[in-house]
Motif scaffolding. Structure first.
Motif, PDB file in Angstrom:
ATOM      1  N   LYS A  32       0.819  -1.207   0.000  1.00 52.73           N
ATOM      2  CA  LYS A  32       0.000   0.000   0.000  1.00 52.73           C
ATOM      3  C   LYS A  32       0.856   1.262   0.000  1.00 52.73           C
ATOM      4  CE  LYS A  32      -2.311  -1.156   3.669  1.00 52.73           C
ATOM      5  NZ  LYS A  32      -3.292  -1.113   4.799  1.00 52.73           N
ATOM      6  N   CYS A  33       1.894   1.265   0.795  1.00 52.99           N
ATOM      7  CA  CYS A  33       2.697   2.477   0.946  1.00 52.99           C
ATOM      8  C   CYS A  33       3.520   2.790  -0.304  1.00 52.99           C
ATOM      9  CB  CYS A  33       3.625   2.344   2.152  1.00 52.99           C
ATOM     10  SG  CYS A  33       2.775   2.198   3.726  1.00 52.99           S
ATOM     11  N   LEU A  34       4.025   1.766  -0.974  1.00 54.22           N
ATOM     12  CA  LEU A  34       4.937   1.996  -2.096  1.00 54.22           C
ATOM     13  C   LEU A  34       4.228   2.078  -3.442  1.00 54.22           C
ATOM     14  CD1 LEU A  34       7.871  -0.370  -1.054  1.00 54.22           C
ATOM     15  CD2 LEU A  34       7.671   2.092  -0.707  1.00 54.22           C
ATOM     16  N   LEU A  35       3.122   1.386  -3.610  1.00 57.60           N
ATOM     17  CA  LEU A  35       2.471   1.338  -4.917  1.00 57.60           C
ATOM     18  C   LEU A  35       1.386   2.397  -5.080  1.00 57.60           C
ATOM     19  CD1 LEU A  35       2.176  -2.525  -5.418  1.00 57.60           C
ATOM     20  CD2 LEU A  35       3.823  -0.961  -6.464  1.00 57.60           C
ATOM     21  N   ARG A  36       0.759   2.820  -3.987  1.00 55.46           N
ATOM     22  CA  ARG A  36      -0.314   3.803  -4.119  1.00 55.46           C
ATOM     23  C   ARG A  36       0.202   5.221  -4.294  1.00 55.46           C
ATOM     24  NH1 ARG A  36      -4.862   2.021   0.409  1.00 55.46           N
ATOM     25  NH2 ARG A  36      -5.243  -0.095  -0.385  1.00 55.46           N
ATOM     26  N   ASN A  37       1.413   5.474  -3.888  1.00 58.43           N
ATOM     27  CA  ASN A  37       1.991   6.813  -3.985  1.00 58.43           C
ATOM     28  C   ASN A  37       2.922   6.871  -5.191  1.00 58.43           C
ATOM     29  OD1 ASN A  37       3.012   9.361  -3.599  1.00 58.43           O
ATOM     30  ND2 ASN A  37       3.678   9.024  -1.489  1.00 58.43           N
TER      31      ASN A  37
END
Length: 549
Positions: free
Chosen positions: A376-381
């Motif tokens: 979530k942290c690396l792919l959504r941003n």
């Protein structure tokens, strides 16, 4: 308050004095207390004994009132002592006392929960050791008392807030709070409905007539709350209020919500729910209770409270005290929700997430939760800088060298997605041939900004291409290829759920084509030119000889 005649008073007094004496047998003692509870319930129902009314001016009535109050307090004290001894019957009996001892409003005769008795009931429960509170007691408290009644929930929240505040002042954070551990258990049993409609559908222990003004006992507390209350009532009650005023339409702040008790107002209930949680989380909780709180808050509390950002200090402190391991993962998971959904500014988030990546986390029980957080942290941003993405990619690949196949598969899938979403990091896999460089990456550095990740290459992929698991080899070879650019991104939810067992079952269920091993039926275990060929013959050749005979 009515006064019984002399004969009735003498008989009641004799019964009370008899029943207030403790008995050695547990079952007989429980029956004694239950009979005493029913006796006081009859006195309350008949008006001979009530709570909240002033002391009568008549000396005889005052003496009778003082006697009943003293014996009632003795009964409550005995029940509290037995609750501390984990007697389920005493828990039910004291709750029966609460149900039969309401506080009556002076103006409207409306009945409300006796918060003093409720607080004594909760305080007695906190004296039970957390290890000694069995599943039966937890199930009974939740299903019979907390979950069904909205007014019990509201006044319990206020009592939990006061008990937690008193415990915080007494302990001063020096040792783990045993009381806080039980208060957390009780608080997690109190549900908060997600919408006003579902909130209104809950029943109350004491039904308050429509239009009843707020009870005076908690007026000062509610006056502070109502100063900021906006429209929260249902449409039906608002229409009734408008019709009663003969064309005069009141402002939103003066609608029927101000005429309803606090436990019937959704916004005030949410505010009390938040206060109770913040008071309990101030206490120094044992590590087991801390993990439960960190897991419970994101899904059940943060989206239901008026100001979720007030919980950021708790998550930050939890990470500061227990940064490594599962507590750190759960803390960052809560902070991530506050950042993405509630606007929290926390510049150190990715640095702390980067510090959690280690070979040990690939084997931990909570790795699926950690993998989900990473995805979530690396792919959504999509606005992450190249050096930060490269640092995460490099560190993940380095850890995958000593990870199990399930961890290596997740890392390779995540690296593949990141390199395709951030083409500026392509230099990690597309160095020109013959351009040998020194690996400047610092594996021990926990700050991604100074890890020198862009001055290196993903040589770990070549090692993973020779992995013993075929799926790991396939994905490692595909990273950076032309075919990978044409394929969709990997589903990270699927890869984060892989385990040893699931991978083994997948390989076992694969259907492979049957391959012929030989075209000639062997006559022995050895070839014809072997020195042992004539010693052992197969059964098929023996059968042929028998048939020839």
């Amino acid at each position: 308050m009515q006064e019984p005649n002399g004969l009735e008073a003498a008989e009641i007094s004799r019964q009370i004095k008899k029943l207030v004496k403790e008995l050695p047998d547990i079952r007989e003692d429980a029956n004694r207390l239950d009979e005493l509870r029913r006796l006081f319930a009859r006195l309350v129902a008949s008006g001979d004994f009530d709570f909240g009314s002033p002391i009568p001016g008549n000396p005889a009535k005052a003496k009778w009132r003082a006697f009943l109050s003293k014996q009632h307090k003795a009964m409550v004290a005995q029940l509290c002592a037995r609750i501390a001894d984990r007697r389920h019957s005493s828990i039910r009996c004291l709750f029966g006392v609460i149900a039969a001892s309401p506080v009556t409003s002076k103006e409207t005769n409306a009945e409300f929960v006796n918060s003093d008795l409720l607080e004594k009931w909760l305080q007695a429960i906190t004296q039970v050791e957390a290890e000694e509170m069995d599943k039966g007691m937890r199930r009974m408290l939740e299903s019979e008392f907390f979950r069904p009644y909205r007014d019990i929930q509201y006044y319990s929240l206020g009592s939990i807030t006061r008990l937690a505040t008193a415990e915080y002042k007494q302990a001063a954070g020096s040792v783990f709070s045993r009381v806080g551990e039980i208060l957390l258990e009780l608080l997690m049993m109190i549900p908060l409905q997600p919408s006003p409609a579902e909130f209104e559908s809950q029943k109350c222990l004491f039904q308050t007539p429509e239009g009843t003004s707020m009870d005076e006992m908690y007026a000062s507390e509610r006056d502070e709350d109502n100063a900021t209350v906006t429209d929260g009532g249902n449409d039906a009650s608002e229409s009734e209020s408008d019709s009663d005023n003969s064309g005069w339409r009141p402002s939103k702040r003066l609608k029927t919500d101000r005429q309803r008790p606090s436990y019937q107002q959704f916004k005030l209930f949410r505010r009390e729910y938040q206060r109770a949680w913040l008071a309990v989380l101030k206490l120094r909780l044992p590590i087991v209770s801390l993990k439960r709180a960190l897991q419970f808050l994101p899904d059940n509390v943060l989206n239901s409270t008026p100001n979720p950002l007030r919980f950021c200090d708790f998550f930050m402190q939890a990470y500061s005290d227990h940064g490594q391991g599962v507590v750190g993962v759960f803390s960052l998971d809560g902070l991530f929700i506050l950042i993405t959904e509630h606007g929290l500014e926390y510049p150190d988030f990715y640095s702390q997430l980067y510090a959690l990546i280690s070979p040990r986390v690939m084997y931990a029980k909570y790795r699926e939760r950690f993998f989900s957080l990473l995805g979530k942290c690396l792919l959504r941003n999509e606005m992450l800088p190249a050096h930060l993405v490269a640092a995460f990619v490099k560190r993940l690949c380095r850890c995958s060298l000593s990870a199990p196949p399930s961890g290596a598969l997740f890392v390779l899938a995540l690296v593949s997605n990141l390199l395709r979403k951030h083409p500026e990091c392509g230099s990690l896999i597309h160095r020109g041939e013959g351009n040998e460089i020194e690996d400047m990456f610092s594996a021990t550095q926990n700050d991604p900004t100074i890890s020198e990740s862009l001055r290196t290459s993903l040589w770990e992929l070549m090692a993973l291409e020779r992995h013993y698991h075929p799926a790991v080899c396939t994905i490692a070879r595909s990273i950076g290829s032309i075919q990978e650019l044409k394929s969709p991104l990997h589903d990270m939810d699927m890869f984060s759920g892989y385990t040893y067992k699931s991978l083994f079952d997948m390989e076992r269920k694969k259907k492979t084509a049957t391959t012929a091993l030989t075209f000639k039926t062997p006559s022995s275990l050895f070839t014809d030119d072997d020195s042992f060929s004539n010693i052992l013959a197969s059964g098929r050749s023996g059968m042929k000889n028998t048939e020839g005979y």
